[in-house]
Design a protein around this motif. Structure first.
Motif, PDB file in Angstrom:
ATOM      1  N   THR A 165      61.791  77.644  21.104  1.00 19.93           N
ATOM      2  CA  THR A 165      60.789  78.383  21.430  1.00 19.93           C
ATOM      3  C   THR A 165      59.682  77.290  22.375  1.00 19.93           C
ATOM      4  OG1 THR A 165      59.542  77.916  19.421  1.00 19.93           O
ATOM      5  CG2 THR A 165      60.647  79.966  19.542  1.00 19.93           C
ATOM      6  N   GLU A 185      65.138  89.135  14.361  1.00 21.44           N
ATOM      7  CA  GLU A 185      64.501  88.854  15.343  1.00 21.44           C
ATOM      8  C   GLU A 185      65.457  87.839  16.187  1.00 21.44           C
ATOM      9  OE1 GLU A 185      61.351  88.250  18.267  1.00 21.44           O
ATOM     10  OE2 GLU A 185      62.060  89.510  17.055  1.00 21.44           O
ATOM     11  N   ARG A 242      62.542  93.613  11.606  1.00 22.07           N
ATOM     12  CA  ARG A 242      62.333  92.588  13.091  1.00 22.07           C
ATOM     13  C   ARG A 242      60.733  92.373  13.110  1.00 22.07           C
ATOM     14  NH1 ARG A 242      65.436  93.353  18.822  1.00 22.07           N
ATOM     15  NH2 ARG A 242      64.433  91.624  19.811  1.00 22.07           N
ATOM     16  N   GLU A 243      59.986  93.456  13.048  1.00 17.59           N
ATOM     17  CA  GLU A 243      58.794  93.048  13.320  1.00 17.59           C
ATOM     18  C   GLU A 243      58.103  92.021  12.484  1.00 17.59           C
ATOM     19  OE1 GLU A 243      59.819  96.961  14.409  1.00 17.59           O
ATOM     20  OE2 GLU A 243      60.155  96.086  12.351  1.00 17.59           O
ATOM     21  N   ALA A 278      59.611  88.768  14.163  1.00 19.00           N
ATOM     22  CA  ALA A 278      58.675  88.334  15.150  1.00 19.00           C
ATOM     23  C   ALA A 278      57.497  87.529  14.853  1.00 19.00           C
ATOM     24  CB  ALA A 278      58.378  89.541  16.204  1.00 19.00           C
ATOM     25  N   ARG A 279      56.767  88.037  13.751  1.00 22.30           N
ATOM     26  CA  ARG A 279      55.697  87.157  13.343  1.00 22.30           C
ATOM     27  C   ARG A 279      55.979  85.984  12.831  1.00 22.30           C
ATOM     28  NH1 ARG A 279      51.275  89.088   8.780  1.00 22.30           N
ATOM     29  NH2 ARG A 279      49.628  87.468   9.453  1.00 22.30           N
ATOM     30  N   ASP A 306      56.735  83.377  15.544  1.00 23.85           N
ATOM     31  CA  ASP A 306      55.657  82.965  16.130  1.00 23.85           C
ATOM     32  C   ASP A 306      54.766  81.908  15.388  1.00 23.85           C
ATOM     33  OD1 ASP A 306      56.167  84.914  18.425  1.00 23.85           O
ATOM     34  OD2 ASP A 306      54.926  86.123  17.898  1.00 23.85           O
TER      35      ASP A 306
END
Length: 254
Positions: free
Chosen positions: A51, A167, A219-220, A223-224, A227
């Protein structure tokens, strides 16, 4: 971010000339129950390291996939190496990149079983003034997110790792097997007998190899997690890049 394995020997000199920090992903190839891939740990570490792709002062080293995982050996597909072998191998990689002028390294780790060996690597290369290597687990520093999303810390092949893999490698998660994974799971790591943990191998306390509730993964949430982990790594890289290497050696070597 330069990816060292994609450079040539003639482009590597320029690619490394402006690099302050190297990232070395490490993990494992070990059972993560029937739903998650064997490479879960190194895939997560590799994804988090990736990332930082927009940072010019960072070089990404090839991932070290196999780690200290003998405690999962009863489950098919698990690979492992001796802790001393792992320590020596990672030390050699860190020393190699340091010889090309990059003496600051963050070891982006995805497997808790590697922790002891990686701490020894860090002490060793610092003591010898070869490099300053910081072992860092991708879930480090995001306890508030873990608590908010799951009310718990990471265990093994649980809702946290399931979310992260949904994710970063959703196609490798066997979602139809999540219920079976949970049905054979234990609710905590190990087996406590009068204050002693006698769960030396995962097979001692988990039928499926899982600890936790992987059906709660999403998946939500993944993603958090990605990040938040990326933000922490970016901040660590920023801090490390600003340090004078001469001020990072042990007090008695200055």
């Amino acid at each position: 971010m330069s990816r060292l394995a994609e450079e040539t020997t003639t482009t590597a000199r320029d690619a490394l000339s402006d690099v302050d920090v190297a990232l070395l992903p490490t993990g494992s190839v070990e059972q993560h129950g029937p739903a998650l891939p064997l490479g879960t740990d190194f895939m997560a570490a590799q994804a988090v390291a990736g990332t930082l792709g927009d940072r010019e002062n960072v070089v990404l080293l090839p991932t070290v996939p196999v780690g200290v995982s003998e405690h999962h050996r009863q489950f098919d597909g698990t690979l492992w190496t001796d802790p001393a072998t792992f320590e020596d191998y990672v030390t050699d990689i860190v020393s190699s990149i340091a010889s090309h002028g990059v003496q600051k390294v963050v070891i982006v780790n995805g497997h808790g079983g590697n922790d002891g060996a990686l701490r020894r690597v860090a002490r060793r290369v610092r003591r010898e003034e070869v490099a300053y290597a910081v072992p860092w687990n991708w879930w480090g520093g995001i306890g508030d997110v873990l608590e908010d999303e799951f009310g718990m810390g990471i265990t093994h092949a649980d809702e946290i790792e399931t979310s992260m893999l949904l994710e970063v490698a959703e196609e490798l998660v066997r979602e139809a097997a999540l219920e079976a994974a949970e049905a054979g799971a234990n609710d905590a790591w190990g087996e406590d007998v009068h204050g002693a943990n006698v769960g030396f191998d995962t097979a001692d306390f988990s039928e499926s190899g899982v600890v936790g509730q992987p059906t709660r993964g999403s998946r939500e949430a993944g993603a958090r997690l990605l990040d938040a982990s990326s933000d922490e790594l970016a901040a660590l890289v920023e801090w490390l890049g600003e340090q004078d290497i001469d001020h990072l050696w042990p007090e008695d070597h200055r």
